[in-house]
Write a protein that holds these residues in place. Structure first.
Motif, PDB file in Angstrom:
ATOM      1  N   GLY A   1       0.955  -1.120   0.057  1.00 44.63           N
ATOM      2  CA  GLY A   1       0.057   0.004   0.064  1.00 44.63           C
ATOM      3  C   GLY A   1       0.841   1.410  -0.097  1.00 44.63           C
ATOM      4  O   GLY A   1       0.373   2.292  -0.590  1.00 44.63           O
ATOM      5  N   ASP A   2       1.930   1.473   0.834  1.00 51.58           N
ATOM      6  CA  ASP A   2       2.817   2.272   0.897  1.00 51.58           C
ATOM      7  C   ASP A   2       3.612   2.507  -0.554  1.00 51.58           C
ATOM      8  O   ASP A   2       3.957   3.410  -0.867  1.00 51.58           O
ATOM      9  N   LEU A   3       3.787   1.482  -1.491  1.00 54.65           N
ATOM     10  CA  LEU A   3       4.447   1.594  -2.786  1.00 54.65           C
ATOM     11  C   LEU A   3       3.349   2.064  -3.637  1.00 54.65           C
ATOM     12  O   LEU A   3       3.928   2.941  -4.286  1.00 54.65           O
ATOM     13  N   TRP A   4       2.193   1.720  -3.281  1.00 52.31           N
ATOM     14  CA  TRP A   4       1.349   2.106  -4.337  1.00 52.31           C
ATOM     15  C   TRP A   4       1.234   3.989  -4.150  1.00 52.31           C
ATOM     16  O   TRP A   4       1.132   4.553  -5.016  1.00 52.31           O
ATOM     17  N   ALA A   5       1.094   4.217  -2.861  1.00 52.41           N
ATOM     18  CA  ALA A   5       1.089   5.593  -2.531  1.00 52.41           C
ATOM     19  C   ALA A   5       2.216   6.414  -3.262  1.00 52.41           C
ATOM     20  O   ALA A   5       2.035   7.322  -3.611  1.00 52.41           O
ATOM     21  N   GLN A   6       3.441   5.797  -2.898  1.00 53.53           N
ATOM     22  CA  GLN A   6       4.740   6.534  -3.332  1.00 53.53           C
ATOM     23  C   GLN A   6       4.672   6.752  -4.794  1.00 53.53           C
ATOM     24  O   GLN A   6       5.197   7.621  -5.514  1.00 53.53           O
ATOM     25  N   LEU A   7       4.050   5.862  -5.674  1.00 51.77           N
ATOM     26  CA  LEU A   7       4.105   5.728  -6.929  1.00 51.77           C
ATOM     27  C   LEU A   7       2.684   6.130  -7.894  1.00 51.77           C
ATOM     28  O   LEU A   7       2.535   6.029  -8.961  1.00 51.77           O
ATOM     29  N   ARG A   8       1.560   6.386  -7.161  1.00 50.19           N
ATOM     30  CA  ARG A   8       0.447   6.279  -7.711  1.00 50.19           C
ATOM     31  C   ARG A   8       0.346   7.322  -8.856  1.00 50.19           C
ATOM     32  O   ARG A   8      -0.394   7.104  -9.775  1.00 50.19           O
ATOM     33  N   GLU A   9       0.980   8.419  -9.012  1.00 46.53           N
ATOM     34  CA  GLU A   9       0.831   9.332 -10.057  1.00 46.53           C
ATOM     35  C   GLU A   9       2.024   8.798 -11.073  1.00 46.53           C
ATOM     36  O   GLU A   9       2.017   9.714 -12.130  1.00 46.53           O
ATOM     37  N   ALA A  10       2.606   7.811 -10.911  1.00 47.32           N
ATOM     38  CA  ALA A  10       3.639   7.547 -11.978  1.00 47.32           C
ATOM     39  C   ALA A  10       3.006   6.894 -13.248  1.00 47.32           C
ATOM     40  O   ALA A  10       2.112   5.888 -13.057  1.00 47.32           O
ATOM     41  N   ASP A  11       3.309   7.452 -14.321  1.00 52.17           N
ATOM     42  CA  ASP A  11       2.858   6.682 -15.515  1.00 52.17           C
ATOM     43  C   ASP A  11       3.886   5.712 -16.140  1.00 52.17           C
ATOM     44  O   ASP A  11       4.692   5.327 -15.383  1.00 52.17           O
TER      45      ASP A  11
ATOM     46  N   VAL B   1      14.529  -3.408  -6.557  1.00 52.92           N
ATOM     47  CA  VAL B   1      14.080  -2.142  -6.846  1.00 52.92           C
ATOM     48  C   VAL B   1      13.059  -2.630  -8.211  1.00 52.92           C
ATOM     49  O   VAL B   1      12.000  -2.379  -8.341  1.00 52.92           O
ATOM     50  N   ARG B   2      13.817  -3.119  -9.113  1.00 54.31           N
ATOM     51  CA  ARG B   2      12.857  -3.736 -10.396  1.00 54.31           C
ATOM     52  C   ARG B   2      11.708  -4.498 -10.140  1.00 54.31           C
ATOM     53  O   ARG B   2      10.598  -4.279 -10.552  1.00 54.31           O
ATOM     54  N   LYS B   3      11.929  -5.299  -9.121  1.00 52.73           N
ATOM     55  CA  LYS B   3      11.012  -6.150  -8.686  1.00 52.73           C
ATOM     56  C   LYS B   3       9.695  -5.104  -8.071  1.00 52.73           C
ATOM     57  O   LYS B   3       8.453  -5.586  -8.449  1.00 52.73           O
ATOM     58  N   ALA B   4       9.849  -4.347  -7.355  1.00 53.51           N
ATOM     59  CA  ALA B   4       9.158  -3.238  -6.797  1.00 53.51           C
ATOM     60  C   ALA B   4       8.414  -2.685  -7.765  1.00 53.51           C
ATOM     61  O   ALA B   4       6.945  -2.243  -7.901  1.00 53.51           O
ATOM     62  N   LEU B   5       9.092  -2.157  -8.570  1.00 50.69           N
ATOM     63  CA  LEU B   5       8.439  -1.629 -10.023  1.00 50.69           C
ATOM     64  C   LEU B   5       7.654  -2.192 -10.813  1.00 50.69           C
ATOM     65  O   LEU B   5       6.112  -2.010 -11.252  1.00 50.69           O
ATOM     66  N   VAL B   6       7.844  -3.523 -11.066  1.00 49.32           N
ATOM     67  CA  VAL B   6       6.744  -4.535 -11.808  1.00 49.32           C
ATOM     68  C   VAL B   6       5.727  -4.642 -10.761  1.00 49.32           C
ATOM     69  O   VAL B   6       4.597  -4.785 -11.521  1.00 49.32           O
ATOM     70  N   SER B   7       5.697  -4.835  -9.635  1.00 50.63           N
ATOM     71  CA  SER B   7       4.743  -5.148  -8.803  1.00 50.63           C
ATOM     72  C   SER B   7       3.998  -3.971  -8.912  1.00 50.63           C
ATOM     73  O   SER B   7       2.307  -4.284  -9.099  1.00 50.63           O
ATOM     74  N   PHE B   8       4.147  -2.617  -8.696  1.00 44.42           N
ATOM     75  CA  PHE B   8       3.508  -1.494  -8.893  1.00 44.42           C
ATOM     76  C   PHE B   8       2.838  -1.589 -10.293  1.00 44.42           C
ATOM     77  O   PHE B   8       1.470  -1.384 -10.203  1.00 44.42           O
ATOM     78  N   TRP B   9       3.463  -1.698 -11.400  1.00 41.82           N
ATOM     79  CA  TRP B   9       2.815  -1.642 -12.619  1.00 41.82           C
ATOM     80  C   TRP B   9       1.804  -2.687 -12.987  1.00 41.82           C
ATOM     81  O   TRP B   9       0.877  -2.197 -13.585  1.00 41.82           O
ATOM     82  N   GLN B  10       2.320  -3.851 -12.633  1.00 43.69           N
ATOM     83  CA  GLN B  10       1.221  -4.956 -13.092  1.00 43.69           C
ATOM     84  C   GLN B  10       0.234  -5.306 -11.948  1.00 43.69           C
ATOM     85  O   GLN B  10      -1.086  -5.632 -12.265  1.00 43.69           O
ATOM     86  N   ASP B  11       0.434  -5.168 -10.891  1.00 41.57           N
ATOM     87  CA  ASP B  11      -0.350  -5.610  -9.838  1.00 41.57           C
ATOM     88  C   ASP B  11      -1.162  -4.613  -8.856  1.00 41.57           C
ATOM     89  O   ASP B  11      -2.240  -4.456  -8.520  1.00 41.57           O
ATOM     90  N   LEU B  12      -0.291  -3.586  -8.578  1.00 38.55           N
ATOM     91  CA  LEU B  12      -1.025  -2.522  -7.395  1.00 38.55           C
ATOM     92  C   LEU B  12      -1.635  -1.408  -8.395  1.00 38.55           C
ATOM     93  O   LEU B  12      -2.561  -0.944  -7.797  1.00 38.55           O
TER      94      LEU B  12
END
Length: 394
Positions: free
Chosen positions: A299-309, A325-336
């Motif tokens: 949830g905090d990762l989503w909040a951190q990146l929520r405006e990222a396109d 870092v890359r795993k977190a970015l993939v998680s945000f983009w594909q799942d969160l």
């Protein structure tokens, strides 16, 4: 009138490549033929009288480009050509490369006869891209871009004299003679292709980086990032999206800091969505200059990146080699990123809340609770109510 299949259509047939565009050339009135065929086929005809060309678009993705056989002269380097009706052989000699200077007769008396005055079939056998004369890239400097595109897309090699002519023309400013609109029309389709990174890297070798607004040449960091673009697209699940491929290539150049987003937007006449992605990527680079450090909880990762396109996420992926870092970015983009709360704004209105400045914060807080704590619908609504009942909303 004598009718021919010509240019890229013949090249692709001989190479066994799939194609849906058909280039027809007429010794006669090509515009009249295009109008007649458009009516007969119930297609949409677009005529360009100045260049003696037309396009017929049928249902689906099939296009017929029909032209009058012609010669052309260029009043000055980079100017649009002045065309004059001519024979089919003369038409082939005015073309950009030998591999595209081929025609096949389609008339009943000469069906299947091949015209190859410039040696294009031999170029196909040798798998080379060869310009037909040394002024070719001054007459139309977008041919420099097309040469690189054909080389990478077909797996050919630019012939050595042609490469020397490209280097000389690029070094002496030939690409500055063509409009930015035409430059963008030539480059962007190549970046949307899977060979986009190779096209830019090869263009760097040939000295055409300034055409993109780069001050001198692509930096080593940008070239490294270009090599990683295919991996980034695959990891983020966007390898099949043409626009994502183009954005990723341009983001890699931004990472090298030898060009700014505004320069590429202006030089390539980027559309608004693509321009927005590049600006987002540039903001991400400024926001995390020391490297992106992702939050641990989803949830905090989503909040951190929520405006990222996509541009911003790709920038962060290319800029940070850390697997974590890359795993977190993939998680945000594909799942969160696609996650939504289990209620909507009507539910909040039903509880007596009026839309206001805290509605967005309430939804975000509920979504964080869902992602961090697996909160159900009622708990999410409770979190949203707590935000909406804060003193600012009372």
């Amino acid at each position: 009138m004598r009718l021919y299949l010509a240019g890229g259509s013949v090249r692709d047939i001989l190479l066994g490549c799939p194609h849906q565009d058909w280039d027809l050339v007429v010794e006669g009135d090509g515009l009249a033929l295009a109008q007649a065929l458009g009516e007969a086929w119930c297609g949409r005809s677009t005529l360009h009288d100045r260049f003696l060309t037309a396009r017929i678009e049928l249902d689906g993705e099939t296009h017929f480009d029909i032209a009058t056989a012609r010669t052309e002269t260029y009043p000055r380097p980079g100017a649009l050509p002045v065309v004059t009706p001519a024979s089919m052989e003369e038409d082939l000699w005015r073309r950009d490369f030998g591999a595209n200077a081929l025609a096949v007769a389609l008339g009943p008396d000469d069906w299947g006869d091949v015209l190859d005055p410039t040696g294009g079939i031999d170029d196909l056998r040798r798998r080379i891209i060869r310009a037909l004369h040394d002024r070719s890239f001054w007459d139309d400097a977008t041919r420099i871009v097309r040469a690189v595109g054909f080389e990478q897309r077909l797996g050919f090699a630019i012939e050595r004299h042609t490469e020397a002519w490209i280097r000389e023309a690029a070094a002496h400013g030939a690409l500055q003679t063509v409009s930015t609109e035409r430059l963008g029309e030539a480059i962007l389709p190549l970046l949307s292709n899977s060979v986009g990174p190779q096209v830019l890297a090869r263009g760097h070798e040939l000295g055409i980086a300034r055409a993109l607004g780069v001050r001198v040449a692509f930096s080593r960091r940008a070239l490294r990032a270009l090599r990683e673009v295919p991996a980034a697209l695959k990891a983020l699940g966007e390898a099949g999206d043409p626009r994502a491929r183009a954005v990723a290539c341009l983001v890699a150049l931004l990472l090298g800091r030898s060009v700014e987003a505004v320069q590429m937007i202006e030089r390539l006449h980027l559309d608004r969505p693509t321009a927005r992605e590049l600006r987002g990527a540039e903001r991400a680079l400024r926001t995390w200059p020391e490297g992106f450090r992702p939050e641990a909880r989803p949830g905090d990762l989503w909040a951190q990146l929520r405006e990222a396109d996509f541009g911003a996420v790709t920038m962060l992926w290319l800029a940070n080699p850390s697997p974590t870092v890359r795993k977190a970015l993939v998680s945000f983009w594909q799942d969160l990123r696609p996650t939504k709360p289990d209620f909507d704004l009507d539910d909040l209105r039903a509880l007596g809340f009026r839309p206001g400045v805290l509605f967005g914060e309430a939804v975000q807080a509920a979504l964080r609770a869902k992602l961090n704590d697996h909160a159900g619908r009622e708990d999410q609504l409770s979190v949203a109510q707590d935000v909406l009942q804060s003193p600012l909303e009372m």
